[in-house]
Scaffold this active site. Structure first.
Site, PDB file in Angstrom:
ATOM      1  N   ARG A   1      35.675  36.051  35.115  1.00 20.73           N
ATOM      2  CA  ARG A   1      35.056  37.020  34.194  1.00 20.73           C
ATOM      3  C   ARG A   1      35.690  36.956  32.791  1.00 20.73           C
ATOM      4  O   ARG A   1      35.815  37.965  32.110  1.00 20.73           O
ATOM      5  CB  ARG A   1      35.167  38.451  34.723  1.00 20.73           C
ATOM      6  CG  ARG A   1      34.446  38.693  36.024  1.00 20.73           C
ATOM      7  CD  ARG A   1      32.933  38.585  35.860  1.00 20.73           C
ATOM      8  NE  ARG A   1      32.239  39.145  36.995  1.00 20.73           N
ATOM      9  CZ  ARG A   1      32.004  38.503  38.140  1.00 20.73           C
ATOM     10  NH1 ARG A   1      32.401  37.263  38.294  1.00 20.73           N
ATOM     11  NH2 ARG A   1      31.347  39.099  39.119  1.00 20.73           N
TER      12      ARG A   1
ATOM     13  N   GLU B   1      35.903  45.806  33.950  1.00 21.31           N
ATOM     14  CA  GLU B   1      35.193  44.563  33.676  1.00 21.31           C
ATOM     15  C   GLU B   1      34.186  44.827  32.559  1.00 21.31           C
ATOM     16  O   GLU B   1      33.833  43.943  31.790  1.00 21.31           O
ATOM     17  CB  GLU B   1      34.467  44.145  34.968  1.00 21.31           C
ATOM     18  CG  GLU B   1      34.079  42.699  35.028  1.00 21.31           C
ATOM     19  CD  GLU B   1      32.617  42.519  35.310  1.00 21.31           C
ATOM     20  OE1 GLU B   1      31.883  42.198  34.365  1.00 21.31           O
ATOM     21  OE2 GLU B   1      32.214  42.684  36.475  1.00 21.31           O
TER      22      GLU B   1
ATOM     23  N   SER C   1      29.541  45.730  38.589  1.00 22.79           N
ATOM     24  CA  SER C   1      30.949  46.013  38.894  1.00 22.79           C
ATOM     25  C   SER C   1      31.612  46.606  37.662  1.00 22.79           C
ATOM     26  O   SER C   1      31.591  45.988  36.597  1.00 22.79           O
ATOM     27  CB  SER C   1      31.692  44.737  39.262  1.00 22.79           C
ATOM     28  OG  SER C   1      31.125  44.127  40.378  1.00 22.79           O
TER      29      SER C   1
HETATM   30  N1  EPU Z   1      34.336  46.540  49.765  1.00 24.29           N
HETATM   31  C1  EPU Z   1      34.587  47.757  50.360  1.00 24.29           C
HETATM   32  N2  EPU Z   1      33.914  48.866  49.922  1.00 24.29           N
HETATM   33  C2  EPU Z   1      33.009  48.808  48.931  1.00 24.29           C
HETATM   34  C3  EPU Z   1      32.745  47.575  48.307  1.00 24.29           C
HETATM   35  C4  EPU Z   1      33.420  46.444  48.729  1.00 24.29           C
HETATM   36  O1  EPU Z   1      35.401  47.845  51.278  1.00 24.29           O
HETATM   37  O2  EPU Z   1      32.458  49.862  48.593  1.00 24.29           O
HETATM   38  C5  EPU Z   1      35.073  45.330  50.218  1.00 24.29           C
HETATM   39  C6  EPU Z   1      34.563  44.730  51.506  1.00 24.29           C
HETATM   40  O3  EPU Z   1      35.695  44.234  52.204  1.00 24.29           O
HETATM   41  C7  EPU Z   1      33.716  43.555  51.032  1.00 24.29           C
HETATM   42  C8  EPU Z   1      34.490  43.117  49.822  1.00 24.29           C
HETATM   43  O4  EPU Z   1      34.974  44.335  49.251  1.00 24.29           O
HETATM   44  O5  EPU Z   1      33.672  42.543  51.996  1.00 24.29           O
HETATM   45  C9  EPU Z   1      33.681  42.357  48.806  1.00 24.29           C
HETATM   46  O6  EPU Z   1      32.554  43.135  48.412  1.00 24.29           O
HETATM   47  P1  EPU Z   1      31.272  42.444  47.723  1.00 24.29           P
HETATM   48  O7  EPU Z   1      30.896  41.244  48.497  1.00 24.29           O
HETATM   49  O8  EPU Z   1      30.249  43.478  47.488  1.00 24.29           O
HETATM   50  O9  EPU Z   1      31.836  41.869  46.368  1.00 24.29           O
HETATM   51  P2  EPU Z   1      32.813  42.474  45.265  1.00 24.29           P
HETATM   52  O10 EPU Z   1      34.088  41.713  45.341  1.00 24.29           O
HETATM   53  O11 EPU Z   1      32.899  43.940  45.377  1.00 24.29           O
HETATM   54  C10 EPU Z   1      32.127  40.716  43.466  1.00 24.29           C
HETATM   55  C11 EPU Z   1      31.633  40.686  42.049  1.00 24.29           C
HETATM   56  C12 EPU Z   1      30.153  41.045  41.992  1.00 24.29           C
HETATM   57  C13 EPU Z   1      29.389  40.033  42.841  1.00 24.29           C
HETATM   58  C14 EPU Z   1      29.938  40.086  44.259  1.00 24.29           C
HETATM   59  C15 EPU Z   1      29.322  39.039  45.163  1.00 24.29           C
HETATM   60  C16 EPU Z   1      33.550  41.243  40.662  1.00 24.29           C
HETATM   61  C17 EPU Z   1      34.184  42.253  39.774  1.00 24.29           C
HETATM   62  N3  EPU Z   1      32.396  41.601  41.228  1.00 24.29           N
HETATM   63  O12 EPU Z   1      32.047  42.058  43.929  1.00 24.29           O
HETATM   64  O13 EPU Z   1      29.727  40.924  40.646  1.00 24.29           O
HETATM   65  O14 EPU Z   1      27.996  40.316  42.837  1.00 24.29           O
HETATM   66  O15 EPU Z   1      31.359  39.824  44.246  1.00 24.29           O
HETATM   67  O16 EPU Z   1      29.835  37.769  44.878  1.00 24.29           O
HETATM   68  O17 EPU Z   1      34.096  40.142  40.834  1.00 24.29           O
HETATM   69  C18 EPU Z   1      29.405  42.152  38.606  1.00 24.29           C
HETATM   70  O18 EPU Z   1      30.253  41.414  38.112  1.00 24.29           O
HETATM   71  O19 EPU Z   1      28.849  43.056  37.948  1.00 24.29           O
HETATM   72  C19 EPU Z   1      29.065  41.973  40.010  1.00 24.29           C
HETATM   73  C20 EPU Z   1      28.187  42.765  40.621  1.00 24.29           C
END
Ligand code: EPU
Length: 342
Positions: A168, A338, A243
């Protein structure tokens, strides 16, 4: 020089930010070409003002009126500029929608950005924060970009290494912040499908869709859209900027300590340490689905702050600071926004 586009005074930015915040720009103009941008930059009123280049407004939190000039990038154009048996270079004007570019490549049987389907915002904003999702990042297909230097009006190209891409991050958020306007983006897409289904939820979603064997890029795109729609609020319905925080990286030693105290903590190895999902940390602090009047934390993804309607940007910022403080207190980890807070 092209005539300068209309410069408007006191314009509501509500339609131009996905949080749906009702703030005003002192000055506002749109440009549809490099020439129009140069003509605007030549106006004394614009020269003297602070400048904000706006794409889709999908990564911004306005906490107050903008006492400067907002220049909205509406440079269009989508074309295949060259191709051979293996790959093609696709160019898009910075004002095109990112998802429109993804669809254009799929319509032309070109592959490589299907995992980045449905990310809100414009093509020009994509390299600023090296957008990423579901196992892919912009830098994986990036060839070069074109950008106009605000101080001189000159357009130059930037290669991937000159962009300094990170998680990012890019040079346009760091050393060169507010110095360049991205005008065009060129990606190198593959002719041969190379589906990337490393992200677990893509596999299971494809199975739910009844797709066995190797999926087509179009099917991967559909799976990604399905996952996004199930977890992330549609900005047209509920104001948000995706995010709100980055996923923090901690040392292996810190992660081992966390694992001891909180055996359920998820983590992904990265060079130099472990990336911990901020959504998990925030959820553990009890924030998921919390509401404070018109704003709150999304109930399906704790990393997303939402405006249910009528919220003020400074209230959302205050909520973000409270979340940062509680994650610091419980886990000793510092979260960083972010989203660009203005
Ligand atoms: N999780 C929780 N609770 C929640 C959300 C997430 O426990 O409410 C944990 C779970 O263990 C889950 C893990 O977090 O398995 C990962 O969650 P998710 O796959 O939704 O991805 P993220 O890490 O929360 C990142 C990016 C997103 C992108 C997704 C999918 C960042 C800051 N965000 O989110 O990007 O869509 O991965 O690859 O790196 C954005 O940048 O605006 C965005 C949406």
């Amino acid at each position: 020089m092209a005539p300068a586009p209309l410069l408007e005074h006191s314009v509501s930015l509500r339609p131009f930010n996905t949080f749906g915040l009702d703030v005003k720009a002192r000055l506002f103009a749109r440009f549809a070409s490099v020439e129009e941008l140069r003509a605007l930059l030549a106006l004394p009123e614009v020269q003297q003002a602070d400048k904000l280049i706006l794409g889709g407004g999908s990564n911004l939190l306005f906490t107050q009126d903008f006492d400067g000039v907002v220049l909205k990038n509406e440079i269009r154009g989508l074309e295949i500029v060259s191709q051979d048996d293996d790959s093609a270079l696709v160019r898009a004007g910075a004002g095109e929608s990112w998802h429109g570019m993804v669809q254009f490549t799929l319509d032309n049987q070109l592959n490589g950005i299907e995992n980045l389907s449905l990310i809100p915002g414009t093509v020009g904003a994509a390299p600023l924060q090296n957008i990423g999702a579901y196992g892919a990042e912009l830098k994986d297909t990036f060839d070069h970009l074109e950008a106009l230097e605000l101080a001189t009006g000159h357009v130059r190209t930037f290669t991937a290494s000159e962009c300094g891409f990170g998680y990012r991050e890019s040079v346009f958020k760091g050393l060169l912040k507010n110095q360049y306007v991205v005008t065009g983006l060129v990606l190198r897409l593959h002719r041969r499908p190379q589906p990337n289904v490393s992200y677990g939820a893509i596999q299971t979603t494809l199975e739910d869709m009844g797709i066995g064997g190797e999926p087509t890029p179009r099917q991967v795109s559909e799976a990604v859209m399905h996952i996004r729609r199930s977890k992330l609020p549609d900005p047209a319905q509920i104001g948000n900027a995706g995010s709100f925080f980055k996923n923090p990286e901690v040392s292996q030693a810190k992660f081992d300590e966390l694992k001891h105290l909180f055996p359920g903590v998820p983590g992904y190895p990265v060079p130099g340490g472990v990336k911990v999902p901020a959504g998990w940390l925030i959820e553990q602090c009890g924030w998921k689905g919390q509401r404070r009047g018109a704003h709150g934390v999304h109930d399906k993804q704790a990393l997303v702050l939402v405006n249910h309607g009528g919220a003020q940007g400074h209230d959302i910022r205050e909520l973000a600071y409270d979340i940062i403080a509680s994650v610091r207190e419980k886990f000793g980890i510092e979260l960083h926004p972010e989203v660009n807070i203005l």
